[in-house]
Structures are given as structure tokens and as C-alpha cells.
Design a protein around this motif. Structure first.
Motif, PDB file in Angstrom:
ATOM      1  N   GLN A 125       2.570  -8.577   3.466  1.00 50.32           N
ATOM      2  CA  GLN A 125       1.691  -7.426   3.643  1.00 50.32           C
ATOM      3  C   GLN A 125       1.892  -6.427   2.504  1.00 50.32           C
ATOM      4  O   GLN A 125       0.917  -5.911   1.942  1.00 50.32           O
ATOM      5  CB  GLN A 125       1.933  -6.740   5.001  1.00 50.32           C
ATOM      6  CG  GLN A 125       1.531  -7.575   6.187  1.00 50.32           C
ATOM      7  CD  GLN A 125       2.612  -8.564   6.640  1.00 50.32           C
ATOM      8  OE1 GLN A 125       3.669  -8.718   6.032  1.00 50.32           O
ATOM      9  NE2 GLN A 125       2.334  -9.276   7.717  1.00 50.32           N
ATOM     10  N   GLU A 126       3.145  -6.150   2.152  1.00 48.08           N
ATOM     11  CA  GLU A 126       3.437  -5.234   1.043  1.00 48.08           C
ATOM     12  C   GLU A 126       2.881  -5.781  -0.269  1.00 48.08           C
ATOM     13  O   GLU A 126       2.291  -5.045  -1.069  1.00 48.08           O
ATOM     14  CB  GLU A 126       4.944  -5.008   0.925  1.00 48.08           C
ATOM     15  CG  GLU A 126       5.538  -4.229   2.081  1.00 48.08           C
ATOM     16  CD  GLU A 126       7.054  -4.265   2.098  1.00 48.08           C
ATOM     17  OE1 GLU A 126       7.635  -3.207   2.400  1.00 48.08           O
ATOM     18  OE2 GLU A 126       7.661  -5.333   1.832  1.00 48.08           O
ATOM     19  N   VAL A 140      -0.964  -5.409  -0.427  1.00 45.79           N
ATOM     20  CA  VAL A 140      -1.402  -4.030  -0.676  1.00 45.79           C
ATOM     21  C   VAL A 140      -1.286  -3.696  -2.157  1.00 45.79           C
ATOM     22  O   VAL A 140      -2.227  -3.178  -2.766  1.00 45.79           O
ATOM     23  CB  VAL A 140      -0.598  -3.025   0.181  1.00 45.79           C
ATOM     24  CG1 VAL A 140      -0.804  -1.598  -0.299  1.00 45.79           C
ATOM     25  CG2 VAL A 140      -0.977  -3.152   1.654  1.00 45.79           C
ATOM     26  N   ARG A 141      -0.151  -3.998  -2.765  1.00 45.52           N
ATOM     27  CA  ARG A 141       0.007  -3.629  -4.177  1.00 45.52           C
ATOM     28  C   ARG A 141      -0.884  -4.450  -5.094  1.00 45.52           C
ATOM     29  O   ARG A 141      -1.423  -3.939  -6.078  1.00 45.52           O
ATOM     30  CB  ARG A 141       1.466  -3.643  -4.596  1.00 45.52           C
ATOM     31  CG  ARG A 141       2.121  -4.955  -4.783  1.00 45.52           C
ATOM     32  CD  ARG A 141       3.525  -4.743  -5.397  1.00 45.52           C
ATOM     33  NE  ARG A 141       4.355  -5.897  -5.268  1.00 45.52           N
ATOM     34  CZ  ARG A 141       4.323  -6.942  -6.087  1.00 45.52           C
ATOM     35  NH1 ARG A 141       3.474  -6.970  -7.101  1.00 45.52           N
ATOM     36  NH2 ARG A 141       5.134  -7.964  -5.898  1.00 45.52           N
ATOM     37  N   ARG A 159      -3.816  -5.772  -4.255  1.00 44.35           N
ATOM     38  CA  ARG A 159      -5.181  -5.265  -4.069  1.00 44.35           C
ATOM     39  C   ARG A 159      -5.389  -3.983  -4.871  1.00 44.35           C
ATOM     40  O   ARG A 159      -6.430  -3.798  -5.508  1.00 44.35           O
ATOM     41  CB  ARG A 159      -5.501  -5.016  -2.600  1.00 44.35           C
ATOM     42  CG  ARG A 159      -6.930  -4.445  -2.420  1.00 44.35           C
ATOM     43  CD  ARG A 159      -7.378  -4.335  -1.000  1.00 44.35           C
ATOM     44  NE  ARG A 159      -7.554  -5.615  -0.350  1.00 44.35           N
ATOM     45  CZ  ARG A 159      -8.594  -6.426  -0.535  1.00 44.35           C
ATOM     46  NH1 ARG A 159      -9.548  -6.097  -1.377  1.00 44.35           N
ATOM     47  NH2 ARG A 159      -8.680  -7.559   0.120  1.00 44.35           N
ATOM     48  N   ASN A 160      -4.410  -3.094  -4.872  1.00 40.73           N
ATOM     49  CA  ASN A 160      -4.517  -1.863  -5.658  1.00 40.73           C
ATOM     50  C   ASN A 160      -4.660  -2.172  -7.139  1.00 40.73           C
ATOM     51  O   ASN A 160      -5.490  -1.583  -7.829  1.00 40.73           O
ATOM     52  CB  ASN A 160      -3.311  -0.952  -5.406  1.00 40.73           C
ATOM     53  CG  ASN A 160      -3.320  -0.339  -4.023  1.00 40.73           C
ATOM     54  OD1 ASN A 160      -4.365  -0.241  -3.372  1.00 40.73           O
ATOM     55  ND2 ASN A 160      -2.153   0.069  -3.553  1.00 40.73           N
TER      56      ASN A 160
END
Length: 173
Positions: free
Chosen positions: A123-124, A127-128, A130-131
């Protein structure tokens, strides 16, 4: 916009069967040669920028590719490999022996994977990545090259295809 994505070249730890994450392992001669050959194959494309993971093996790969394409190289922290904590530098067989359930989850059931000490969850990672992906798209350009790592490549694929974590299965790379 065309985005080309590649993984770093072969490393010493790849050959030794060791888990790589945020710790670095140098490119092998084969890894260097393959990066140079990729640069040769891409030399007729006018790249606006090369985005690279800040880890040494990716930077070196970008450098060897860039000998032929001469583009601006931008290091992007969020393109670094997944962090594996205490698993980094360990033999894969040893990880499997000591952490069988999480090793199996990592490879086959990523939605159930729980990172070990100082490790990063999927999950972490998502997120990074995708950013980073959103920032790269926002920056624009005609032709872009991304030099990164295997798990990040899989994350980018998931983002593009809008797949769920349950389908992340690393063995399906």
C-alpha cells in the motif's frame, strides 16, 4: 506523450540470489553492457527527460543508456525499489526459511503481505509510485524514459490498468 519504462541492469545481488530493495548492489558487466545496448537501440528517439530512481543501480543504468541519447536525467525518490527492511541483502532461500508465510504472501498474495522490520507495505509503495506517476504525467513531454525497479514497474502497470492489490502477484511479472 510516449513513456518508455525499463528496469535497471543486472546486479551482483541478482546473480547471488539476494533480496534487493533500498540497499544498493552494483551492476554486473552484463548489466552495464545491456544498458549500453539499450541506449544504442533508443538513440534515434528524442527524449525530453530520463526519470530515474535515486538508487545506484538505476542511476548507473540511466547513465549508460544516456551515453547515446543525451537527455536530462532527473532523480525521483518515489521511483526507488520497494523497501524490504531486514530482508535486504539476505538470500531468498533464507528469507523463505525464516519468514515462510510473509515470503509466500509477498510473491503470491500481496494483499496479505506484512513487511518485516523497517520494510514497506505494498500500500505504501503504491501511494508513492502513484504520486511519482502523476507528477511525471503532469510535467509532460513527448518522449520520456523511466529507469526503475521490478516491483515499481509492476506498480506502474497496476496503476495504468487500474488493477487492485489482490492482482499484484509478483510472480506474474
Amino acid at each position: 506523450m510516449k513513456i518508455y519504462i525499463t528496469r535497471h541492469g543486472e546486479t551482483q545481488w541478482n546473480n547471488e540470489g539476494l533480496m534487493q530493495g533500498w540497499k544498493n548492489s552494483n551492476l554486473t558487466d552484463k548489466g552495464i553492457e545491456n544498458a549500453k545496448r539499450l541506449g544504442e537501440r533508443l538513440k534515434d528517439i528524442k527524449f525530453d527527460v530520463i526519470y530515474s530512481s535515486p538508487l545506484g543501480r538505476a542511476i548507473d543504468t540511466a547513465k549508460y543508456i544516456n551515453e547515446k541519447i543525451n537527455a536530462k536525467v532527473v532523480l525521483v525518490e518515489s521511483l526507488k525499489e520497494m523497501g524490504f527492511g531486514i530482508w535486504e541483502g539476505m538470500e531468498l532461500n533464507k528469507i523463505k526459511e525464516l519468514y515462510f508465510e510473509q515470503y509466500t504472501n509477498f510473491w503470491e498474495r500481496p494483499h496479505l503481505y506484512k513487511p518485516q522490520e523497517d520494510g514497506e507495505s505494498f500500500q505504501e509503495l503504491l501511494v508513492r509510485v502513484r504520486n511519482a506517476w502523476d507528477e511525471i504525467i503532469k510535467a509532460g513531454g513527448d518522449n520520456i524514459l523511466i529507469v526503475t525497479h521490478a516491483v515499481v514497474l509492476k506498480a506502474i502497470y497496476m496503476i495504468i490498468k487500474n488493477y487492485q492489490l489482490r492482482t499484484f502477484g509478483i510472480r506474474h511479472l
